[in-house]
Design a protein around this motif. Structure first.
Motif: not given
Ligand code: ADP
Ligand code: ZN
Ligand code: ZN
Length: 669
Positions: A405-427
């Motif tokens: 499954k593929v989707e776009g990067l989230p624009k806002q959090c579906p739970k709290c509607h904030e717009r900042q995200f933190v990527p965790l872990g290294v690929g």
């Protein structure tokens, strides 16, 4: 009850039996030959099937029997040996014979299109250049070739040679011997698209025709390779696991390279092991088979210990370079910058200053395996699987590595509607960005399935690397196999820790194989190589064994542990898996299977489960499994044989998708 001539036909349905038909109306040919294709009515459909035998009489009432509508072959498309081989596979994996046989055929033959064996035409390779001369073998190589060529009946040889010890040269010269006597050779490799070098080395060495068979070819190309091997025109067939089902009339030897590789086991539908079946095919054909690896599987090593397979060792690298030295960096109390420790960055700098290449191995694609909301801690998950979505920054996508499954990067959090995200872990993608920051003037090349999607790009990348200096390579699993990078002197293994404490008992063996294989990429050229391992478990006893004494001792120790706890190869396993729209459906079906099994009251059989699979939901289906374990193979198979036909009759079997995995290699998938 019908008396009179009946044709018994194998059809590609999951039902484990043959189907009875009357001969075609105008048939005057007498008994049909086993192995010919016919077209038959099946319900409302018309199917292509294979005649297995003729019999007199059927249990089915005469008025219910239908007629064969068309006979498609005048000579059998399955020779007696291929029929025997398919029958073995069907029996051993408790899989419908018709499905096995249809899988063995190229698509157009499966569809019923005509096939005529052409007489061998002139060899294509001859005239194209003169073949490259064989290399002068070292003592160990010569001994291996001599032993293999002296065998003119069934023998299993394990060619255990450290990375860079010249195994391929042993294959080439052994095969040369059989081909020179007019015989054909089958060479099975894990994944051809990853090792174009192997095919190239065969092509430049032999005057005789070589056919190549793998999933990267078009249907037409695959059919042509199949037909050239089947007609005897191609002397050598090189292919991935499914090439094993090609008819090869003058088969004289089988070589299976990287025998420990997981890709030899098919993980869906007919879950066969191409390695185990190749051994059976060699036995049925009474010919030698060679299993090569720097890191043989514990199953294979146990057969060596038991004296059933003979071991041919190539203990030294061809260039007499020592195997690379391994340093462990304990990262328990280290500050990591994008997954990299200070001492590691220092080492990378040193090797680059010497104009050499550095490979960082990280078996995790994408930018980050987890994306979290900065404000509330919400984590992006797949709606169809019990799994997190992986952030792929370059393509601006969130991807599920389990269902696609593929989707776009989230624009806002579906739970709290904030717009900042933190990527965790290294690929690998993030590692590339980080290294570009640390080493702005250095060429960085990422080799993973995202960067090599286009058909030619992997070969182009490999060519760049083979000639390159002063580069940083980042690679996944893809770089563990067979590549020869002469200028590569440092290999860094970033994350092996998941191998230590996994629920799957085979993971430790895999970690040992991976470390050895990836590490073996270093120092294959003129200069000595080094391997660095970052880990939080530097004291792990088996890791210590591996680092201090090498794979052979590590494997011995791991085998001993398996024997103590009675796991394969000291016992035999089979797993029933079920998936359905609800967890209860899957579990209930397997509970019924469990009840059926318990009715046989076999004390030597352990029945474990049913349990929900660790990742219960995948692609919208709920998965569960039931495992059987027995000390003797025969115990397991006699009960499986009885039970599969009973399961077919269970009404609940129609509400789930179920499968049987004999000798499973992955416990949870
Ligand atoms: P392996 O498959 O064991 O990793 P390869 O067969 O790829 O090793 O051999 C490693 C390198 O050594 C190759 O470049 C190969 O051409 C070369 N080589 C192999 N055997 C010899 C030999 N007898 N003399 C010189 N070079 C050899
Ligand atoms: Zn939030
Ligand atoms: Zn998913």
């Amino acid at each position: 009850m019908h008396t009179g001539s009946i044709w018994r036909v194998a059809l590609a349905t999951p039902l484990r039996r043959l189907f009875d038909y009357l001969p075609p109306l105008d048939w005057e040919g007498g008994e049909p030959m086993a192995g010919i294709r016919v077209r038959v009515p099946f319900g409302a459909r018309s199917l292509v099937g294979i005649v297995i035998e003729a019999s007199h009489g059927s249990d089915i009432a005469a008025h219910k029997l239908k007629r064969v509508t068309e006979v498609l072959d005048t000579t059998p498309i399955f020779s007696a040996p291929m029929l025997e081989f398919c029958q073995f596979v069907s029996r051993y994996y408790h899989h419908a014979l018709g499905e096995v046989m249809m899988m063995a055929l190229p698509t157009r033959l499966r569809q019923g299109k005509p096939y005529t064996v052409k007489a061998g035409t002139a060899a294509k390779n001859s005239g194209e250049t003169t073949p490259a001369p064989p290399l002068a073998l070292n003592v160990a190589q010569q001994q291996a070739v001599t032993t293999i060529c002296a065998q003119n009946d069934f023998h299993v040889s394990v060619l255990q040679g450290v990375t860079g010890s010249g195994k391929t040269e042993v294959y080439l010269q052994s095969i040369q011997y059989f081909v020179a006597r007019g015989l054909q050779a089958l060479v099975l490799v894990p994944e051809i698209s990853l090792t174009p070098q192997t095919v190239a080395r065969f092509a430049e060495r032999f005057q005789a025709q070589i056919a190549v068979f793998h999933s990267g070819l078009t249907e037409k190309e695959r059919f042509e390779s199949w037909a050239r091997a089947a007609s005897g025109e191609a002397a050598i067939l090189i292919g991935t696991r499914s090439a094993l089902f090609t008819p090869i009339p003058r088969l004289g030897v089988i070589v299976l390279d990287e025998e420990h590789d997981l890709s030899f086991k098919q993980q869906d539908n007919l879950r066969y092991s191409a390695r185990d079946c190749a051994i059976v095919r060699a036995k049925q054909s009474n010919i030698p088979i060679v299993l090569g690896s720097a890191t043989p599987s514990l199953e294979t090593l146990q057969q060596v210990v038991a004296g059933r397979y003979q071991c041919l060792e190539l203990p030294m690298r061809v260039n007499e370079q020592a195997l690379p030295k391994v340093h462990v960096i304990d990262i328990r109390n280290q500050k990591l910058d994008e997954g990299l420790s200070k001492p590691l960055l220092g080492k990378i700098t040193e090797h680059l200053q010497d104009d050499h290449q550095v490979l960082l191995f990280l078996n995790r694609r994408g930018f980050a395996p987890t994306l979290m909301c900065h404000a509330c801690g919400w984590i992006a998950e797949c709606t169809r699987c019990d799994a997190r979505l992986v952030m792929h920054k370059k393509s601006h996508e969130m991807r599920c590595h389990h269902c696609g499954k593929v989707e776009g990067l989230p624009k806002q959090c579906p739970k709290c509607h904030e717009r900042q995200f933190v990527p965790l872990g290294v690929g690998t993608e993030r590692l590339e960005t980080a290294l570009q920051k640390f080493f702005p003037d250095i060429d960085i090349i990422r080799i993973d399935s995202d960067s090599t999607k286009k058909k030619e790009s992997l070969q182009q990348i490999l060519a760049t690397v083979a000639n390159g200096k002063k580069q940083i390579l980042i690679g996944t699993q893809m770089v563990a196999k067979g590549h020869d990078f002469p200028n590569l002197t440092l290999v860094v293994i970033l994350d092996v820790d998941s191998g230590f404490y996994s629920a799957d008992f085979r993971n430790l063996e895999r970690m040992g194989q991976l470390l050895t294989q990836v590490g073996g990429r270093a120092g294959r050229g003129e200069t000595k190589g080094e391997v660095i391992l970052q880990t939080r478990h530097p004291e792990h006893p088996l890791l210590q064994r591996l680092l201090q004494e090498g794979y052979a001792t590590f494997a011995q120790e791991a085998l001993y542990e398996r024997s103590v706890i009675g796991l394969p190869p000291y016992s035999y396993l089979a797993i029933f898996r079920a998936e359905a729209k609800s967890e209860a459906q899957s579990l209930n079906f397997l509970k019924e299977v469990q009840v059926l099994l318990q009715q046989y009251r076999i004390p030597a059989l352990s029945i474990l489960g049913p349990i929900a699979a660790p990742m219960t939901r995948k692609a919208g289906f709920f998965r569960a499994q039931l495992m059987l374990q027995a000390k003797e193979r025969a115990t397991l198979h006699s009960v499986l044989k009885k039970i599969v036909v009973k399961i077919e009759e269970l009404p609940s079997a129609r509400r789930v998708r179920w499968s049987l995995d004999v000798d499973p290699l992955e416990m949870f998938c």
